[in-house]
Structure formats: structure tokens, C-alpha cells
Design a protein around this motif. Structure first.
Motif, PDB file in Angstrom:
ATOM      1  N   UNK A  44      -3.481   5.680  -3.918  1.00 54.33           N
ATOM      2  CA  UNK A  44      -4.940   5.633  -4.020  1.00 54.33           C
ATOM      3  C   UNK A  44      -5.521   4.426  -3.300  1.00 54.33           C
ATOM      4  N   UNK A  45      -4.830   3.298  -3.369  1.00 53.20           N
ATOM      5  CA  UNK A  45      -5.302   2.098  -2.687  1.00 53.20           C
ATOM      6  C   UNK A  45      -5.284   2.291  -1.180  1.00 53.20           C
ATOM      7  N   UNK A  78       0.825  -1.211   0.000  1.00 52.28           N
ATOM      8  CA  UNK A  78       0.000   0.000   0.000  1.00 52.28           C
ATOM      9  C   UNK A  78       0.857   1.259   0.000  1.00 52.28           C
ATOM     10  N   UNK A  79       2.072   1.158   0.534  1.00 53.10           N
ATOM     11  CA  UNK A  79       2.971   2.306   0.533  1.00 53.10           C
ATOM     12  C   UNK A  79       3.398   2.718  -0.865  1.00 53.10           C
ATOM     13  N   UNK A 103       0.062  -0.068 -14.160  1.00 50.47           N
ATOM     14  CA  UNK A 103      -0.450   0.849 -13.147  1.00 50.47           C
ATOM     15  C   UNK A 103      -1.882   0.434 -12.831  1.00 50.47           C
ATOM     16  N   UNK A 104      -2.191   0.012 -11.598  1.00 49.47           N
ATOM     17  CA  UNK A 104      -3.556  -0.455 -11.287  1.00 49.47           C
ATOM     18  C   UNK A 104      -4.622   0.604 -11.519  1.00 49.47           C
ATOM     19  N   UNK A 105      -4.260   1.885 -11.448  1.00 53.34           N
ATOM     20  CA  UNK A 105      -5.247   2.949 -11.656  1.00 53.34           C
ATOM     21  C   UNK A 105      -5.739   2.953 -13.097  1.00 53.34           C
ATOM     22  N   UNK A 106      -4.871   2.578 -14.037  1.00 50.07           N
ATOM     23  CA  UNK A 106      -5.245   2.610 -15.451  1.00 50.07           C
ATOM     24  C   UNK A 106      -5.427   1.217 -16.045  1.00 50.07           C
ATOM     25  N   UNK A 107      -5.381   0.178 -15.215  1.00 49.17           N
ATOM     26  CA  UNK A 107      -5.519  -1.194 -15.714  1.00 49.17           C
ATOM     27  C   UNK A 107      -6.872  -1.386 -16.395  1.00 49.17           C
TER      28      UNK A 107
END
Length: 353
Positions: free
Chosen positions: A19-20, A14-15, A57-61
Motif C-alpha cells: 500500500x505504501x 516499500x517492497x 502492521x502500518x495499515x492497522x497502526x
């Protein structure tokens, strides 16, 4: 924020994903149960680590990246062993476990959409769509709904025979778990002032329940006898009011009994009796099924169980076979009447001769 620091210490990934961490902290600040936060963090952490391995990038996955996560879940060996295959998932991970891992990922993308960081949710969800094909849209992974497992009468007798060798505390806990259809956390969280021996009722506090619904449930006279025996024994461990069930081990003497200790007790009984599928939740399933067998209406069972909706309760009605048996009996009466008419050659005119 201090809470965010704690989450990042427990879940280091998480670090690296701001956003997560923010999303999880919001859920924690809203007062969600610690076990819920842990479950969300575990599922989201697994997804974030997969994204890191893939350089995404998980935000744009997108949906293809989520599909890779699903494939990894459905091919992962179970904790029960690499050679154990669950029928309902096609792999070692059960369908319910896969659904549990996907929930925090779906909610995380809901959050990103609310924050204006995404336009769509790559996980999606099954939903009813009037006019659509078959009236509904499937979720990313089909959800399998199975009836709860309950022991046969012979298995139950073997369990009870083994349970009779247990100390007073364990026998009482097992009796209450069945008698009042208590979940594991509800049972272990009972306090001395939750018990009303005069009316033989228990108060199940809202903060200990799965859906935060408080309820008052009865227990039988037989369980009341066990309760009296245990309270006399409990006084030798501690006379302080508070948690009803106390540990008697040297390390945690007179401390509240943990969920894990109770799980170990039930597992020991299950193995010793040869009924290995028996768990801390089985007594609840058995009680609710028995109530359905006795003819209780669905809303009464739902109130007793603490179900917010009757959808969950209906599983026990179906498991009991009550509705099916009633429909079969009714249908057979009509079939029987028609066969008699055919044999006698007399039509039923509704007039008594």
C-alpha cells in the motif's frame, strides 16, 4: 509498473509494504517533483521501519504507534552532531524537520481512508473548529513558526567582501539571488532565454518554483553589469543556448550547475566570512525584508516573491518591524497629545483659536 520498481529499488522497505508503494507511485504519476517524492519516501520509510521493529502492521497502526514514532524523532541526534541540541524541538531534530517527517505519514493514512482500509487517521492534523476550545484543535506536534534569520549590516558587508573574490558566475548568482529574491532551484534552473536584458527582467518558470506559479521579476542595473560580464565569460565555456549557469569543473565542464554545487559555494563564503548561518535562502529572506522596510504593500511583496498566499509574506513584514513601528508611532502621538493637554490644562475641543 516501471516507476514502482524504481521506487522500490531506491527504498527497499516499500517492497514489503504494497500500500505504501502504491501511494507513493500515485504521487509520482500525478507529476509531483522528484524532490517531493524523495522527501515523502524518506519520511514514510522511517515510519515503516519503526513499525517493522515494533512488529506492527502500518495499515492497522493506531495513534499510540504514531506517538512512538514522534518520540523517536524528538529524541534522535541531529546530523549536526549528537551533542547539538536545537532549542525549538528539545532535541537534535528541528521542529520543521519533525513536521516534514510526519506529513507523508499523515497523507499515507488519508490514502488508506480513501481506499476504505481505515476509518480514521492516527496522525490527524490541527484545524480550526468554531466553538471549540480556543477555536482550534492542535496537531500531533505543535508547529513552531519562527521569523527568518537575516544577517546584520556588518555581517552582510563581511559576506560581500568575501564574495568579491569569487568568479563572475558566483558573483552574478549571488546578486540575482538577492535582487530577484530567488529560491535556490529557481536560480540554478535559469536558462539563457529566461533573461531579458533590454527590460532587465527574469522569467521564473512555473516548473522551477515551489508552488508552480510563474512570475517575471526585475533586476537592478548593477546586476545587469555583472550579467554582461558573465555572458562574455560564459561564451568561452559554451556558446550553446540553454542553462544559464554552467559548471567549469573538469569532470562536469559546460554541464548545468547543480543545486549542490551552488550550496557548496555559499557554504564556503559563509565559513570564510565568519557568518556561518548564511545559506542559499538567506538572500531571499533579506530581499523580502528590505522590500517591507521600504514600505511595499504585502500583496506586492507576495507577487514579487511568488507566494500563493500572503501568510508567508507577512513574516517579512513583521521581521521588518514596519507595522509595529507604525502602530507605536501612531500610539505615541495620542499619548503625546494627552500629556500636552494635561500640562496646559486645556482640553482639545477641535476648534482652532
Amino acid at each position: 509498473m516501471g516507476g514502482t520498481v524504481v521506487l522500490r529499488e531506491k527504498w527497499p522497505v516499500l517492497g514489503r509494504h504494497e500500500q505504501a508503494a502504491v501511494w507513493l507511485q500515485i504521487w509520482a504519476d500525478l507529476g509531483r517533483a522528484p524532490r517531493t517524492i524523495d522527501a515523502y519516501a524518506r519520511g514514510l520509510t522511517e515510519y515503516l521501519l519503526l513499525c517493522e521493529r515494533a512488529g506492527v502492521d502500518p495499515v492497522t497502526a493506531n495513534r499510540a504507534h504514531v506517538a512512538v514514532f514522534v518520540r523517536e524523532l524528538t529524541s534522535r541526534p541531529s546530523l549536526r552532531g549528537a551533542n547539538v541540541v536545537a532549542i525549538d524541538s528539545g532535541s537534535g531534530l528541528a521542529n520543521a524537520t519533525i513536521q516534514q517527517r510526519l506529513v507523508p505519514v499523515r497523507l499515507f493514512y488519508d490514502f488508506l481512508m480513501e481506499e476504505g482500509l481505515r476509518e480514521s487517521n492516527p496522525v490527524g492534523r490541527g484545524r480550526y473548529t468554531p466553538g471549540g476550545r480556543a477555536g482550534q484543535q492542535r496537531g500531533l506536534v505543535p508547529r513552531l513558526t519562527k521569523l527568518p534569520w537575516i544577517p546584520s549590516e556588518q555581517e552582510w558587508l563581511r559576506l560581500l567582501e568575501e564574495a568579491r573574490r569569487e568568479p563572475a558566475r558566483n558573483r552574478l548568482m549571488l546578486a540575482l539571488a538577492y535582487d530577484a529574491a530567488l529560491r535556490r532551484e529557481e536560480l540554478c534552473s535559469l536558462r539563457t532565454d529566461d533573461v531579458d536584458p533590454a527590460h532587465r527582467t527574469l522569467r521564473v518558470r512555473a516548473e522551477t518554483t515551489k508552488n508552480r506559479l510563474e512570475r517575471v521579476v526585475p533586476y537592478s542595473a548593477s546586476t545587469g553589469v555583472l550579467l554582461s560580464q558573465y555572458l562574455a565569460h560564459r561564451a568561452s565555456v559554451s556558446r550553446a543556448r540553454g542553462p544559464l549557469f554552467l559548471s567549469e569543473s573538469r569532470r562536469n565542464h559546460a554541464q548545468p550547475l547543480s543545486l549542490w554545487t551552488w550550496s557548496k559555494v555559499i557554504r564556503r563564503i559563509a565559513l570564510a566570512s565568519g557568518v556561518e548561518r548564511f545559506s542559499t535562502h538567506t538572500t531571499r529572506h533579506l530581499c523580502l525584508t528590505d522590500l517591507a522596510r521600504m514600505g511595499w504593500e504585502v500583496h506586492a511583496i507576495a507577487a514579487f516573491a511568488g507566494h500563493r498566499h500572503t501568510d508567508s509574506t507577512l513574516r517579512y513584514i513583521h521581521l521588518s518591524g514596519r507595522e509595529l513601528a507604525g502602530k507605536l508611532s501612531q500610539g505615541m502621538q495620542h499619548i503625546h497629545a494627552r500629556r500636552v493637554q494635561a500640562l496646559t490644562g486645556v482640553e482639545d475641543t477641535g476648534v482652532t483659536r
